[in-house]
Enzyme design. Structure first.
Site, PDB file in Angstrom:
ATOM      1  N   LYS A   6       0.810  -1.212   0.000  1.00  0.00           N
ATOM      2  CA  LYS A   6       0.000   0.000   0.000  1.00  0.00           C
ATOM      3  C   LYS A   6       0.852   1.275   0.000  1.00  0.00           C
ATOM      4  O   LYS A   6       0.589   2.207  -0.762  1.00  0.00           O
ATOM      5  CB  LYS A   6      -0.890  -0.051   1.246  1.00  0.00           C
ATOM      6  N   ARG A  63      -9.112   3.992   9.549  1.00  0.00           N
ATOM      7  CA  ARG A  63      -8.960   2.606  10.000  1.00  0.00           C
ATOM      8  C   ARG A  63     -10.297   1.986  10.374  1.00  0.00           C
ATOM      9  O   ARG A  63     -10.439   0.774  10.397  1.00  0.00           O
ATOM     10  CB  ARG A  63      -8.074   2.564  11.253  1.00  0.00           C
ATOM     11  N   ARG A  85       9.722 -12.840   5.967  1.00  0.00           N
ATOM     12  CA  ARG A  85      10.662 -11.727   6.085  1.00  0.00           C
ATOM     13  C   ARG A  85      11.687 -11.987   7.187  1.00  0.00           C
ATOM     14  O   ARG A  85      11.358 -12.507   8.238  1.00  0.00           O
ATOM     15  CB  ARG A  85       9.861 -10.464   6.400  1.00  0.00           C
ATOM     16  N   ARG A  95      11.683 -11.213  13.148  1.00  0.00           N
ATOM     17  CA  ARG A  95      11.186 -10.431  14.285  1.00  0.00           C
ATOM     18  C   ARG A  95       9.957 -11.128  14.860  1.00  0.00           C
ATOM     19  O   ARG A  95       9.186 -11.752  14.119  1.00  0.00           O
ATOM     20  CB  ARG A  95      10.785  -9.021  13.834  1.00  0.00           C
ATOM     21  N   ARG A 113      -2.964  -9.637  13.565  1.00  0.00           N
ATOM     22  CA  ARG A 113      -3.115  -8.287  13.004  1.00  0.00           C
ATOM     23  C   ARG A 113      -4.020  -8.281  11.784  1.00  0.00           C
ATOM     24  O   ARG A 113      -4.810  -7.367  11.582  1.00  0.00           O
ATOM     25  CB  ARG A 113      -1.742  -7.711  12.624  1.00  0.00           C
TER      26      ARG A 113
END
Ligand SMILES: [Zn+2]
Length: 229
Positions: free
Chosen positions: A17, A93, A130, A162, A173
């Site tokens: 995005k 949001r 990632r 991470r 999320r």
């Protein structure tokens, strides 16, 4: 002087995005306003709502809708956004924020909402694959690892996953995003302002789809982008 185009870009984390929002803003010659930058700038400039937002963030609390809207209203009242238009990135949001933004801009105030649509499995793979260098923050992916055994190409630091990128955290999320943002998409669809873009594939192709999508929604046709300098 920009084109007066007023857009916002929606999409899951990992949907690309931000990258596309920057390109759209450059294309139309309007400021790219990301929520993160906007909050940092408002806090640094000590605007009334910036200071309020900072208080919540300092306590680790969620910034309430009315404060978020206040920061956005302060930013959109600046000359560049008033004269040239804007591309909003990361806002709204929630449905309440979308309704407040609509009230703030007035009827005809928003040209389109672009939703960069990427299936959950795809973003889950992008994010959970990632890996990040502990030393410099350079990012890699399990499909594109550093040259030597998970040591950073730049500085030899350990390249690790991470905690935030572990599948359970990402899944959580994404579920939250779905729950909060689905009603936002429905809101813009109801106003005939929603352009849903297939966000899988080459970034240039996706950008082309965005321009095509924008031609078919909202205030049509959009003002032409400014001529290249
Ligand atoms: Zn590194």
């Amino acid at each position: 002087m920009g084109s007066g185009v007023r857009l916002l870009v929606l999409g899951k984390q990992g949907a690309g995005k931000g990258t596309q929002a920057v390109r759209i803003a450059r294309h139309y010659g309007v400021p790219h306003i990301s929520t993160g930058d906007m909050f940092r700038a408002a806090a640094a400039a000590r605007t009334p709502f910036g200071l309020k937002a900072k208080e919540y963030m300092k306590r680790g609390e969620l910034v309430p809708d009315d404060v978020v809207i206040g920061v956005v209203a302060e930013r959109l009242a600046k000359d560049d956004a008033v004269d040239d238009g804007f591309v909003l990135d990361g806002f709204p949001r929630t449905r309440v924020q979308a309704e407040e933004l609509q009230r703030l801009l007035g009827p005809g105030g928003l040209d389109a909402a672009v939703d960069i649509d990427v299936p959950t499995e795809v973003v889950l793979d992008r994010i959970s694959g990632r890996r990040v260098c502990r030393t410099c923050g350079a990012t890699y992916h399990v499909d594109h690892p550093p040259k030597v055994d998970w040591l950073c190409d730049k500085d030899g630091g350990d390249v690790v996953q991470r905690d935030d990128d572990k599948p359970e955290s990402v899944q959580r999320r994404l579920e939250l995003y779905e729950q909060d943002t689905r009603p936002v998409l429905e809101f813009y669809d109801g106003l005939n302002l929603l352009a849903t873009i297939d966000g899988v594939g080459d970034p240039d192709d996706i950008f082309g789809r965005i321009l095509d999508g924008l031609a078919s929604v909202g205030r049509s046709p959009l003002p032409a982008p400014p001529a290249p300098q």
